[in-house]
Design a protein around this motif. Sequence first.
Motif, short mmCIF file in Angstrom:
data_model
loop_
_atom_site.label_atom_id
_atom_site.label_comp_id
_atom_site.label_asym_id
_atom_site.label_seq_id
_atom_site.Cartn_x
_atom_site.Cartn_y
_atom_site.Cartn_z
N PHE A 129 28.30 30.52 49.99
CA PHE A 129 29.47 30.05 49.28
C PHE A 129 30.70 30.28 50.14
O PHE A 129 30.68 31.07 51.09
CB PHE A 129 29.63 30.79 47.95
CG PHE A 129 28.64 30.40 46.89
CD1 PHE A 129 28.63 29.11 46.38
CD2 PHE A 129 27.74 31.33 46.39
CE1 PHE A 129 27.72 28.74 45.39
CE2 PHE A 129 26.83 30.97 45.40
CZ PHE A 129 26.83 29.68 44.90
N HIS A 130 31.78 29.63 49.79
CA HIS A 130 33.03 29.80 50.53
C HIS A 130 33.60 31.21 50.36
O HIS A 130 34.44 31.64 51.16
CB HIS A 130 34.05 28.75 50.08
CG HIS A 130 33.56 27.36 50.31
ND1 HIS A 130 33.95 26.29 49.53
CD2 HIS A 130 32.70 26.85 51.24
CE1 HIS A 130 33.35 25.19 49.97
NE2 HIS A 130 32.59 25.50 51.00
N SER A 131 33.14 31.92 49.35
CA SER A 131 33.55 33.32 49.15
C SER A 131 32.85 34.26 50.12
O SER A 131 33.24 35.42 50.25
CB SER A 131 33.22 33.75 47.72
OG SER A 131 31.81 33.75 47.51
N GLY A 132 31.82 33.76 50.81
CA GLY A 132 31.05 34.59 51.72
C GLY A 132 29.73 35.05 51.15
O GLY A 132 28.87 35.57 51.88
N ARG A 133 29.53 34.88 49.84
CA ARG A 133 28.27 35.25 49.20
C ARG A 133 27.17 34.27 49.58
O ARG A 133 27.40 33.07 49.68
CB ARG A 133 28.40 35.24 47.67
CG ARG A 133 29.19 36.36 47.06
CD ARG A 133 29.16 36.26 45.53
NE ARG A 133 27.79 36.21 45.05
CZ ARG A 133 27.26 35.20 44.36
NH1 ARG A 133 28.00 34.13 44.09
NH2 ARG A 133 26.01 35.25 43.95
N LYS A 219 36.07 23.69 52.43
CA LYS A 219 36.52 24.55 51.34
C LYS A 219 37.98 24.25 51.00
O LYS A 219 38.75 23.79 51.84
CB LYS A 219 36.36 26.02 51.71
CG LYS A 219 37.14 26.46 52.94
CD LYS A 219 36.85 27.92 53.27
CE LYS A 219 37.61 28.36 54.52
NZ LYS A 219 37.31 29.77 54.86
N LEU A 220 38.33 24.50 49.75
CA LEU A 220 39.68 24.22 49.27
C LEU A 220 40.67 25.18 49.92
O LEU A 220 40.53 26.41 49.79
CB LEU A 220 39.73 24.34 47.75
CG LEU A 220 41.03 23.98 47.05
CD1 LEU A 220 41.40 22.53 47.31
CD2 LEU A 220 40.92 24.25 45.55
N ALA A 221 41.66 24.63 50.63
CA ALA A 221 42.68 25.45 51.28
C ALA A 221 43.96 25.51 50.47
O ALA A 221 44.59 26.56 50.33
CB ALA A 221 42.97 24.92 52.68
N SER A 222 44.37 24.36 49.91
CA SER A 222 45.58 24.33 49.08
C SER A 222 45.55 23.10 48.20
O SER A 222 44.87 22.11 48.50
CB SER A 222 46.85 24.33 49.94
OG SER A 222 46.95 23.14 50.71
N ASP A 232 39.66 22.91 54.36
CA ASP A 232 39.38 23.46 55.69
C ASP A 232 37.88 23.51 55.94
O ASP A 232 37.08 23.59 55.00
CB ASP A 232 39.95 24.88 55.82
CG ASP A 232 41.46 24.91 55.94
OD1 ASP A 232 42.05 23.85 56.25
OD2 ASP A 232 42.05 25.98 55.73
N LYS A 233 37.49 23.49 57.19
CA LYS A 233 36.10 23.58 57.60
C LYS A 233 35.47 24.88 57.10
O LYS A 233 36.06 25.95 57.20
CB LYS A 233 36.02 23.51 59.12
CG LYS A 233 34.64 23.62 59.72
CD LYS A 233 34.72 23.48 61.23
CE LYS A 233 33.34 23.49 61.88
NZ LYS A 233 33.44 23.25 63.34
N HIS A 234 34.26 24.77 56.56
CA HIS A 234 33.50 25.94 56.14
C HIS A 234 32.68 26.41 57.34
O HIS A 234 31.70 25.76 57.72
CB HIS A 234 32.59 25.57 54.97
CG HIS A 234 31.69 26.67 54.48
ND1 HIS A 234 32.03 28.00 54.53
CD2 HIS A 234 30.44 26.62 53.93
CE1 HIS A 234 31.05 28.71 54.03
NE2 HIS A 234 30.07 27.90 53.67
N THR A 235 33.07 27.51 57.94
CA THR A 235 32.46 27.95 59.20
C THR A 235 31.05 28.51 59.01
O THR A 235 30.32 28.69 59.99
CB THR A 235 33.34 29.00 59.88
OG1 THR A 235 33.56 30.10 58.98
CG2 THR A 235 34.68 28.41 60.28
N LEU A 245 35.08 17.94 61.84
CA LEU A 245 36.51 18.07 61.60
C LEU A 245 36.90 19.51 61.28
O LEU A 245 36.12 20.27 60.71
CB LEU A 245 36.91 17.18 60.42
CG LEU A 245 36.70 15.68 60.57
CD1 LEU A 245 36.80 15.00 59.21
CD2 LEU A 245 37.71 15.09 61.56
N ASP A 246 38.13 19.87 61.64
CA ASP A 246 38.69 21.16 61.22
C ASP A 246 39.09 21.13 59.76
O ASP A 246 39.19 22.19 59.12
CB ASP A 246 39.91 21.53 62.07
CG ASP A 246 39.57 21.86 63.51
OD1 ASP A 246 38.42 22.28 63.76
OD2 ASP A 246 40.44 21.69 64.38
#
Length: 536
Positions: A129-133, A219-222, A232-235, A245-246
């Motif tokens: 997940f974008h939270s890191g989980r 992921k949602l940046a703003s 933003d790119k999900h690394t 894309l970035d």
Amino acid sequence: MRTRILTKVLAVGVISALAAGCGGGEPPSTNGDSGSNDGLTANVRLEDDSQPSGTPKSGGRLRVMIRLDANELDPHRMSETSAFVINEQIYESLVQSYRGEIKPAIAESWEQSADGLTVTFKLRDNAFFHSGRKVTAADVKYSIERIKDPATRAPRARSYESIASVQAPDERTVEMTLSTPNAAILTLLSTAASSIVDRTVVEAGGLNGSVDGGSGPFKLASRVTGQAIKLDKHTQYWEQGVPYLDGIDFTFNPDDNARAAAVRSGTVDFLWRPAPEFIDALKSDEKLKWYGGSGSLSLHLRLNTSKAPYDNVKVRQAIFLALDRQEILNVANSGYGTPLNAGYLPPDRFGAVQDPIYGQADVEKAKALLAEAGYPDGFEAKLMVIATSAFQVRSAEVEQQQLAKIGIKVTIESVESTIADTKTKSADFDMYQSGFGLTYDPDERFTASFLKGGGLNYGNWSDDEYEALVVQARSELDKDKRAALYQQAEKILAERGPVAMTFLNADFDVVQADVMGYKGDPTPTYRFYRNIWLDR
């Protein structure tokens, strides 16, 4: 005994049927180039053969302009097309569909029991997940149960009613038990509406704010409501090498002229679905590339069957007969698309009625039906339409003129999208000029929009025979028998349903010449944005 489900074949034949008929209408030959249609519809360009060879470049931000922002970004609650476009970049489901083929996503493989009642998914070990989980089986169980929970108010909840239970025996295994076989189960689980969400984000504040609960490539940046959404790119995305894309920067502008000017001036890189009157000029601009031609939005005039006189089937039939669908298409959409002279599905889609039920307007027969219904002099009606949707407003204006010929005096109510959303959900309308996007499988649309309890069944129309056919079709594993059931249901919808279908649009995307990797899918899906790159 279990049988392996290959990622390219669905045993029930649904995907192959979709792949064989996932095109939409085409514009008049005078309005577009004819080209390879990849088995879909003529005048469809899905890939750019002129792209330079070599390895795609990483980096850069793609500027995308869409007409309207989404009111609801919770993937389990959303209903607007713009929300699907955005959320398919943010969220992922167990599997994904691309041009009719089911592919792995969060689940790297799956098996289905011989009786079709158990589907076991093996999750990949590198989805985060974008939270890191890490995404686990418990998250899948939570997500599917959240969709089914009435408190969620998921518009498509009824499509999931055959899922009896979801179990997570270990961190990477999901066992889904069905109460009856479901021919659409994998296509259903591939949609953005079936997104697997981060429970911690849901419980902390929900999924319609400034933080998302996804695991997709971006992921949602703003978010500035009504103006812009930045991704933003999900690394930690599981698929190696993508996204290129970035980030993606979405902006919103309901002004058709301003959107066309923005892509021509280079202010935006990607113009999503320009207004039809600008298509020819944009296609001839040598600085730009265009894709599309197949339709994915099915337009209709919705009637509120929970109130008189629209609860009278003869009144509805009179309205159906009074409309000239070709004229509506010509005026509202510059002729780009296909008149819908039967049900919701265009003729080349799986399960569609092949022979037209309506043709040219039959004013005299429509007047006779109104008289039989007790309205020999017609009646007054209000037709609600979203003010910022120019082609829908034009549709409403043509419908107003056509219905006047049978004595129905229509007043057009132009409202903001948030007001339309509130009024339709509370059945506070007479008529509503609207449209529904086509879905991967007919069941998803039919169930949500036309069955009792469907979250998009505005006006709460119900028909026992129609419902029985749709529910039966869902569990019919024979492709041809399933198509026949849908054709029967579509005939009922056309002859006594709550909507006067009008036309299927023709979609186009226009991009700058250095935007590469466009691989569109008219089923429709927008997940291919992860493969877009900038040759800069």
